[in-house]
Design an enzyme around this catalytic site. Structure first.
Site, PDB file in Angstrom:
ATOM      1  N   GLY A 161      -6.057   1.338  -0.601  1.00 16.06           N
ATOM      2  CA  GLY A 161      -6.150   1.061  -2.026  1.00 16.06           C
ATOM      3  C   GLY A 161      -6.074   2.331  -2.839  1.00 16.06           C
ATOM      4  N   GLU A 162      -6.707   2.329  -4.008  1.00 21.72           N
ATOM      5  CA  GLU A 162      -6.770   3.470  -4.937  1.00 21.72           C
ATOM      6  C   GLU A 162      -5.443   3.716  -5.653  1.00 21.72           C
ATOM      7  OE1 GLU A 162      -7.924   7.034  -2.881  1.00 21.72           O
ATOM      8  OE2 GLU A 162      -9.875   6.239  -2.276  1.00 21.72           O
TER       9      GLU A 162
END
Lengths: 376, 376
Positions: free
Chosen positions: B343-344
């Protein structure tokens, strides 16, 4: 010189790989959440013998160009002159490889190892006056890694191979000369400061010897190893398969004798790329493989020195079926898989930021401890 | 404002796409040899309504962060405080998204749309004093796209969602506020000059509402849509599946009412990402999707405005199974497929050079005619 290069190729460093795995476990991310990038960075630590390994900066793509006697068999719809014309395009900065290299900040070195027709030089740089005896650039190493200036090296072993359906494509001495040219180009680029080498190729008809090499080294059937290259019709494709099968039946290459395989059913750019890979591996610098031509050369390099695989990173999976066979045999997974079948080094260049990113994580990401982030 | 954004989203421009296809046929490469990159560049021409479309420069990744009431059900092994701690890590430049953004030259904007615990600000920038009423940065737009300075925007709608197994995660008004925050962030970044937006997310437990959203919008079974997120064990995984199934049975969300779906089984960052996508699509700027959170938000955006899909580029295929279901429903192919599940915005950032390269070809590559290269 080939022998000393092979002797210098050693296995990956276990301690550095263990250190990289241990560091990954302390970085602020869930364990394993970077997927294939984690193992890639671990391998590059093993290659460098250091954790973190150096960032693969000052990238250099080496495009080896040659022509092919088998072109006479009608295996490609493109005129043979296009090899030389595309070299002029590379030097003028107009090809896809140039666009991708500019974006990636990679230097482009074109090496004529066996082009058959004159290279149109209007508007391009003059040939390297040092000629084929040495690939060292007389202007010195500063210019070698300038991404803005594509460079042409004249290391022509012979003006195209012989037709492999009729005779051996090359003599063993010619094959060795091409391999050693590749080693010298690797040394030169690494001496100039290159942190990673990328394979490129140009040669109208060169997917035919690539298919023959891949069939020879993997044992695959010629029909499985042969693809449509730059886009041939059904009749031409069938002719390519027949040509590859006939070449293998004529020469019966021994896969444990890579020089013999390259000489009988290979090409000058394929042999030189095998040398580039060996040269990079001997210097423990990663080499990012492009497509099917690179795959065939990588199989030859691995036959010369199995530990050379440790220096290889598979940039992309070409749409050519032989590329998949080669990667499978080498136990390499490709970073990019977008159906490219252009060659030139384009697939390797697309993958370069992925390689750099994988290494950058080990350099720049905070640990749970240093960032004050709780662990699960 | 949501309604006017949706109304502004129009189909791709057929004339620009035809021009891009025609140009591809004249460039010095075999037809189709750039595989998926060719169709990507054609779509981006259609989005821009111009051939070539602008290079996707001044990239901006927007990381929407929120917490989740469903965390109380034990769907994640990580403490909820890690959401806030990771925001501090983003602002200090220590996370993987920072390393990848620095490499890609992308600006990082963290938007707190619903973090539940205090953000440790030691060593980080102060919160935006403009507060949740406006996401406009008082320092002006110049700083917004500075890749060296991650920025935090306070647009907290509420401190985490309610537990979706007990009640609706959000009210419709809260869901709308989060979506409209995403639209405003898109507008702000595009006004500052961003040529492409990238989705990012942070929220411990946020793969659970993502799975519920994906099941709701695709009709997939909760077991098929639910994954192991950051790496949960078998018991926790089964609990996640049960939670997603219970939430869908309790709320029976109507996939033709995306605001209702986001409110009942979504999350604040999921809703805001849907808004970011809609905002980008309304401005005809491409939005590069990260993983499973982005995929769930993209399904919501497509339910609001089917033509929004034209602005979406699937950066990577997350290891989360729901990501694959989302991309399939959207008929999008991912550019990178390396098993990432961090993610991120990390997967989107890895894909950015591929997008830029695809467009660059239309800008920089010579034609057969101009380069003096023969055609087959």
């Amino acid at each position: 010189m080939l022998e000393s290069t092979i002797a210098a190729i050693r296995p990956l460093d276990d301690a550095a790989m263990a250190a990289a795995r241990e560091l990954h476990g302390r970085l602020t991310k869930p364990a394993g959440s970077l997927g294939a990038l984690e193992e890639l960075s671990v391998r590059l630590a093993g290659l460098a013998g250091a954790c973190p390994p150096p960032l693969p900066e000052r990238a250099a793509v080496a495009i080896f160009a040659g022509d092919h006697g088998v072109h006479a068999q009608g295996v490609s719809p493109w005129p043979q002159e296009v090899t030389a014309q595309m070299i002029a395009n590379f030097l003028a900065g107009g090809a896809v490889v140039n666009a991708f290299a500019r974006q990636a900040g990679a230097a482009v070195t074109v090496v004529d190892v066996g082009v058959a027709t004159p290279i149109p030089t209007a508007g391009t740089e003059p040939l390297d006056p040092a000629g084929g005896a040495s690939v060292l650039d007389p202007a010195g190493s500063a210019r070698l890694l300038d991404p803005a200036v594509p460079r042409l090296v004249d290391a022509n072993v012979r003006p195209g191979t012989a037709d492999l359906t009729v005779t051996a494509a090359l003599t063993r001495d010619e094959a060795r000369a091409a391999v050693e040219t590749g080693v010298r180009v690797a040394d030169e680029l690494i001496d100039a400061g290159a942190g990673i080498l990328l394979t490129g190729d140009m040669g109208i008809g060169n997917t035919t010897p690539a298919a023959a090499l891949i069939a020879a080294f993997t044992g695959a059937d010629p029909a499985a190893a042969t693809g449509r290259g730059t886009g041939v019709d059904d009749a031409t494709y069938q002719r390519k398969v027949d040509v590859v099968r006939a070449a293998l039946e004529r020469h019966r290459p021994d896969p444990t004798d890579p020089l013999g395989v390259l000489a009988t059913v290979g090409g000058l750019e394929h042999a030189a790329l095998a040398g580039l890979i060996l040269g990079a591996a001997a210097r423990r610098v990663p080499v990012l493989l492009d497509g099917v031509i690179a795959g065939s050369a990588a199989l030859a390099a691995a036959a010369f020195a199995p530990d050379a695989v440790g220096a290889m990173v598979a940039g992309h999976r070409s749409a050519e079926p032989g590329a998949t066979l080669a990667l499978r045999k080498l136990a390499l997974d490709a970073l990019i898989d977008l159906g490219l079948r252009l060659g030139e080094g384009t697939g390797a260049l697309l993958a370069l930021p992925v390689v750099t990113g994988a290494v950058r994580v080990l350099h720049e990401v905070a640990t749970f401890d240093s960032a004050g982030v709780a662990e699960k």
